[in-house]
Design a protein around this motif. Structure first.
Motif: not given
Lengths: 270, 270
Positions: A108-111, A120, A122, A125, A143-146, B105, B125, B129
């Motif tokens: 949830s910090s990067f997807i 998305y 990245n 890392l 996670v957040l969803d667009l 996060l 992100l 949020y």
């Protein structure tokens, strides 16, 4: 590099009403991973009883009925994020115990997803952690969803596995489940069910009863679909029983165990 | 939008030999944040006794002497990442208790440094949020560093605060510390030390004794430097005593408390 997915049904007591880890399995599996001496590894684990009951309760991924319902879902999002993180901490702790340089990566910090599919994330890392011989540990998360109508989604460990497989091209993907592999019938119901050695396309699945058993993130059918998509890209995977001693270790050392998912003949595009 | 930084010295017992949270402060501060009704908020917290002792022990951010030392640092990295995550879970739990939609996060999942300064961190992100009225909660963490000689770095909550301030342009930044603000002298030593209302440039600092007191991530001097850089960009900040009741709440509601860091006259570039 190998991607190892550990099912929530193996590392947690999935039927428990409260989040409950299966410490016995976790400890044994962590030990096996340590003993395998596998040098380049990504671990992804499911949420089991730390995620599914909450995800269902709050209806994450469903359209919100009204403002109040959205607010409730958002509260649920925070609770689930915390709960699955708790499990991730337990998993990493066991891995460290056996000398594995487990680094947690919080999805949830990067997807972010779009209509519940990863849109998305990245991976630079993760590559960097791998390069330094850390073992990135990801997990099923919210996670957040667009998509405006749902705003939030449950991201399964299986989908993460497929995404990482597709983008990082591992030698193979190992799916540690609580069954021996894919059967011709549901083995929990039918004693004459037979284990399938190889699955190479969706057609092989049509007669498989278990493929339609659904949990919040898709049952064995969902898992297989993700893996068949990987097979189409030339990435081999296997589903094995992680609840049985030594199988994870042997698979990490190169053995083929359980059901292998691999495109046999011509590569099908699309 | 407001960025609130909570110092590790406020939310943990910083002098403790074992990681120890200051539950009393945490509960009161979470309550104040909840009562402030501040709608758009990012919270960043320090690591205190969950991070500093380990960071020092393993020398994260120092050049590795040899292969063995690097391996030791990597083990330390995993341990610290886990420890600060534990604190973050405690913080988020308290925030949720007072109705705050705290979403964690994890910096090590999406931020990378170069020579201990943030080189890359996708903030899309966080914006998303915020847009959904979640409260992103970040924290001092260990991260990968692109500089080959060190490979890993300690990323302080203060640096994250500056980075987010610079890129997200908040209305103001509030730094909840364990002192009333910036003094003319170290107030813990000199009873005649006077609180400074405003700091507007580095020149104001030269005579400040506390500015040279260093901890692993830079003492008050380091904090001030970050905030002065923000002031140069037109972003106002204030350092206040979060250990005193109601100050966080009042600051979130718009009051100016403690020492305000703000460029007074002409804007200095560079």
């Amino acid at each position: 590099m190998i991607i190892l997915k550990l099912g929530g049904s193996v590392i947690t007591k999935k039927e428990a009403t409260e989040p409950t880890a299966d410490y016995e399995n976790l400890d044994r599996i962590a030990k096996e991973i340590g003993e395998s001496s596998c040098q380049k590894l990504i671990i992804i684990h499911g949420a089991g009883s730390y995620g599914h009951p909450f995800a269902k309760k709050y209806g994450i991924g469903d359209t919100s009925e009204n403002r109040e319902d959205l607010q409730r879902k958002k509260r649920g999002f925070c609770i689930i994020q915390d709960s699955v993180k708790t499990l991730n901490r337990i998993v990493c702790e066991h891995l460290r115990k056996y000398g594995i340089l487990a680094v947690s990566l919080q999805p949830s910090s990067f997807i972010i997803t779009r209509n519940t599919r990863i849109y998305y994330g990245n991976l630079n890392l993760i590559k960097k952690y791998l390069y330094l011989r850390f073992v990135p540990v990801l997990y099923g998360d919210v996670v957040l969803d667009l998509e405006e109508s749902i705003k939030m989604a449950v991201l399964s460990g299986d989908q993460i596995t497929r995404y990482l497989g597709e983008h990082l091209k591992p030698e193979k993907v190992i799916l540690g489940s609580d069954v021996n592999g894919i059967y011709t019938k549901n083995p929990k119901k039918y004693p004459d069910a037979q284990l399938i050695d190889h699955v190479s396309s969706l057609d092989d699945l049509e007669f498989i009863e278990g493929a339609t058993t659904a949990d919040v993130t898709g049952g064995m059918g969902g898992k297989l679909l993700e893996l068949i998509k990987l097979a189409d890209l030339g990435i081999e995977s296997e589903i094995l029983n992680a609840a049985k001693p030594d199988l994870i270790k042997r698979a990490l050392q190169g053995e083929r165990i359980g059901t292998v998912i691999k495109v046999k003949e011509k590569k099908i595009k699309g």
